[in-house]
Design a protein around this motif. Structure first.
Motif, mmCIF file in Angstrom:
data_model
loop_
_atom_site.group_PDB
_atom_site.id
_atom_site.type_symbol
_atom_site.label_atom_id
_atom_site.label_comp_id
_atom_site.label_asym_id
_atom_site.label_seq_id
_atom_site.Cartn_x
_atom_site.Cartn_y
_atom_site.Cartn_z
ATOM 1 N N LEU A 1 54.803 -74.147 -30.047
ATOM 2 C CA LEU A 1 54.914 -74.886 -28.828
ATOM 3 C C LEU A 1 54.226 -75.856 -28.363
ATOM 4 O O LEU A 1 54.809 -77.130 -27.877
ATOM 5 C CB LEU A 1 55.090 -73.698 -27.581
ATOM 6 C CG LEU A 1 56.121 -72.634 -27.755
ATOM 7 C CD1 LEU A 1 56.131 -71.650 -26.628
ATOM 8 C CD2 LEU A 1 57.519 -73.214 -27.953
ATOM 9 N N ILE A 2 52.683 -75.831 -28.614
ATOM 10 C CA ILE A 2 51.979 -76.960 -28.380
ATOM 11 C C ILE A 2 52.337 -78.292 -29.430
ATOM 12 O O ILE A 2 52.579 -79.227 -28.783
ATOM 13 C CB ILE A 2 50.527 -76.544 -28.291
ATOM 14 C CG1 ILE A 2 50.132 -75.572 -27.176
ATOM 15 C CG2 ILE A 2 49.589 -77.790 -28.213
ATOM 16 C CD1 ILE A 2 48.834 -75.047 -27.239
ATOM 17 N N LEU A 3 52.490 -77.892 -30.603
ATOM 18 C CA LEU A 3 52.698 -78.970 -31.430
ATOM 19 C C LEU A 3 54.200 -79.613 -30.971
ATOM 20 O O LEU A 3 54.438 -80.686 -31.189
ATOM 21 C CB LEU A 3 52.760 -78.353 -33.000
ATOM 22 C CG LEU A 3 51.237 -78.117 -33.332
ATOM 23 C CD1 LEU A 3 51.666 -77.599 -34.851
ATOM 24 C CD2 LEU A 3 50.375 -79.161 -33.403
ATOM 25 N N LEU B 1 59.286 -69.605 -29.205
ATOM 26 C CA LEU B 1 59.633 -69.011 -27.887
ATOM 27 C C LEU B 1 59.763 -67.321 -28.111
ATOM 28 O O LEU B 1 59.559 -66.526 -27.133
ATOM 29 C CB LEU B 1 61.136 -69.284 -27.201
ATOM 30 C CG LEU B 1 61.056 -70.637 -26.817
ATOM 31 C CD1 LEU B 1 62.258 -71.185 -26.200
ATOM 32 C CD2 LEU B 1 60.231 -70.596 -25.526
ATOM 33 N N SER B 2 60.102 -66.806 -29.335
ATOM 34 C CA SER B 2 60.382 -65.586 -29.600
ATOM 35 C C SER B 2 59.286 -64.623 -30.050
ATOM 36 O O SER B 2 59.297 -63.251 -30.100
ATOM 37 C CB SER B 2 61.366 -65.397 -30.902
ATOM 38 O OG SER B 2 60.910 -65.734 -32.131
ATOM 39 N N PHE C 1 49.777 -66.014 -31.514
ATOM 40 C CA PHE C 1 48.886 -67.184 -31.554
ATOM 41 C C PHE C 1 49.798 -68.318 -32.330
ATOM 42 O O PHE C 1 49.802 -69.581 -31.881
ATOM 43 C CB PHE C 1 47.791 -66.992 -32.565
ATOM 44 C CG PHE C 1 46.674 -68.044 -32.696
ATOM 45 C CD1 PHE C 1 45.684 -68.243 -31.501
ATOM 46 C CD2 PHE C 1 46.832 -68.820 -33.646
ATOM 47 C CE1 PHE C 1 45.044 -69.203 -31.674
ATOM 48 C CE2 PHE C 1 45.863 -69.692 -33.840
ATOM 49 C CZ PHE C 1 44.689 -70.069 -32.723
ATOM 50 N N ALA C 2 50.454 -68.018 -33.230
ATOM 51 C CA ALA C 2 51.331 -68.795 -34.151
ATOM 52 C C ALA C 2 52.316 -69.461 -33.046
ATOM 53 O O ALA C 2 52.758 -70.645 -33.069
ATOM 54 C CB ALA C 2 52.028 -68.206 -35.272
ATOM 55 N N ASN D 1 48.896 -70.470 -22.945
ATOM 56 C CA ASN D 1 49.135 -69.145 -22.532
ATOM 57 C C ASN D 1 49.296 -68.031 -23.597
ATOM 58 O O ASN D 1 48.464 -67.138 -23.309
ATOM 59 C CB ASN D 1 50.004 -69.095 -21.468
ATOM 60 C CG ASN D 1 50.302 -67.682 -20.464
ATOM 61 O OD1 ASN D 1 49.017 -67.263 -19.982
ATOM 62 N ND2 ASN D 1 51.122 -66.901 -20.254
ATOM 63 N N MET D 2 50.104 -68.280 -24.547
ATOM 64 C CA MET D 2 50.479 -67.432 -25.533
ATOM 65 C C MET D 2 49.233 -67.221 -26.314
ATOM 66 O O MET D 2 48.911 -66.211 -26.749
ATOM 67 C CB MET D 2 51.753 -68.026 -26.426
ATOM 68 C CG MET D 2 52.951 -67.913 -25.759
ATOM 69 S SD MET D 2 54.445 -68.503 -26.578
ATOM 70 C CE MET D 2 54.434 -67.384 -28.052
ATOM 71 N N ILE D 3 48.422 -68.347 -26.584
ATOM 72 C CA ILE D 3 47.196 -68.229 -27.306
ATOM 73 C C ILE D 3 46.153 -67.350 -26.713
ATOM 74 O O ILE D 3 45.498 -66.513 -27.350
ATOM 75 C CB ILE D 3 46.635 -69.634 -27.619
ATOM 76 C CG1 ILE D 3 47.568 -70.268 -28.755
ATOM 77 C CG2 ILE D 3 45.151 -69.653 -28.294
ATOM 78 C CD1 ILE D 3 47.364 -71.894 -28.836
ATOM 79 N N LYS D 4 46.076 -67.651 -25.323
ATOM 80 C CA LYS D 4 45.193 -66.666 -24.521
ATOM 81 C C LYS D 4 45.549 -65.226 -24.752
ATOM 82 O O LYS D 4 44.712 -64.528 -24.715
ATOM 83 C CB LYS D 4 45.116 -67.255 -23.082
ATOM 84 C CG LYS D 4 44.272 -66.589 -22.095
ATOM 85 C CD LYS D 4 44.281 -67.156 -20.808
ATOM 86 C CE LYS D 4 44.708 -66.082 -20.017
ATOM 87 N NZ LYS D 4 45.219 -66.154 -18.517
#
Length: 191
Positions: A171-173, A13-14, A165-166, A83-86
């Motif tokens: 979050l997905i995992l 999250l951070s 990206f990390a 969204n974070m990866i995008k």
């Protein structure tokens, strides 16, 4: 949710706040302890506040959707992570000015903590000690944001995209893990 899972969630999250902090540090010709703490307090405070608000919203619907709560947690975490990866792949720095005025920091703190609001909704469906969780998330974000200002000032944006990206992958995992636990798949594998 165990301490390790909570730590992984807090770090994930951070990462948005960390990335914006790196950009803030990049824009500052000179950083001070006050500036570093200001950034950390804004981002850490909102990252702690938003899951609590999300929890209060989610608790109102908990009884009605208990049968699909694991799917809700999975979908929300997967969407936030994607969204974070995008954003990480876009390569843009969200904020490249050094301003720490209330309006600027409020908008950035809200923008970087919307995902924490959604995670707070999932807390309502999981076995989470809310006060400990939001405190841990806030402290982790405070620390990483403060460090991000320094990293941005010293190294530039070299680590921003990797961090986002990390965070997205984490979050997905975590969402997949929650789904598999509720479906009983992890019990079959570990048992």
């Amino acid at each position: 949710m165990g301490l390790l899972e909570l730590f992984i969630l807090a770090v994930g999250l951070s990462m948005d706040a960390f990335a914006v902090s790196v950009c803030k540090g990049l824009a500052m010709p000179k950083i001070t302890v006050k500036k570093t703490l200001t950034v950390g307090l804004w981002f850490g405070g909102f990252q702690a506040l938003m899951p609590a608000v999300g929890y209060l919203l989610g608790v109102q619907f908990r009884d009605k959707i208990t049968a699909v709560d694991h799917w809700i947690a999975f979908i929300l975490l997967a969407l936030i992570g994607a969204n974070m990866i995008k954003e990480a792949c876009s390569g843009d720095c969200e904020e490249e000015n050094e301003s720490l005025d209330i309006r600027t920091m409020f908008l950035l703190a809200v923008a970087t903590s919307i995902d924490a609001l959604a995670v707070g909704i999932t807390f309502a469906f999981l076995n989470v000690h809310l006060l400990a969780a939001v405190s841990f998330i806030g402290a982790t974000t405070f620390t990483l944001s403060s460090v991000g200002v320094k990293i941005g000032n010293v190294f530039g944006t070299r680590y921003k995209a990797r961090a986002e990206f990390a965070g997205g992958v984490i979050l997905i995992l975590l969402g997949i893990k929650i789904l598999l636990e509720h479906l009983g798949v992890l019990t079959l594998i570990s048992g």
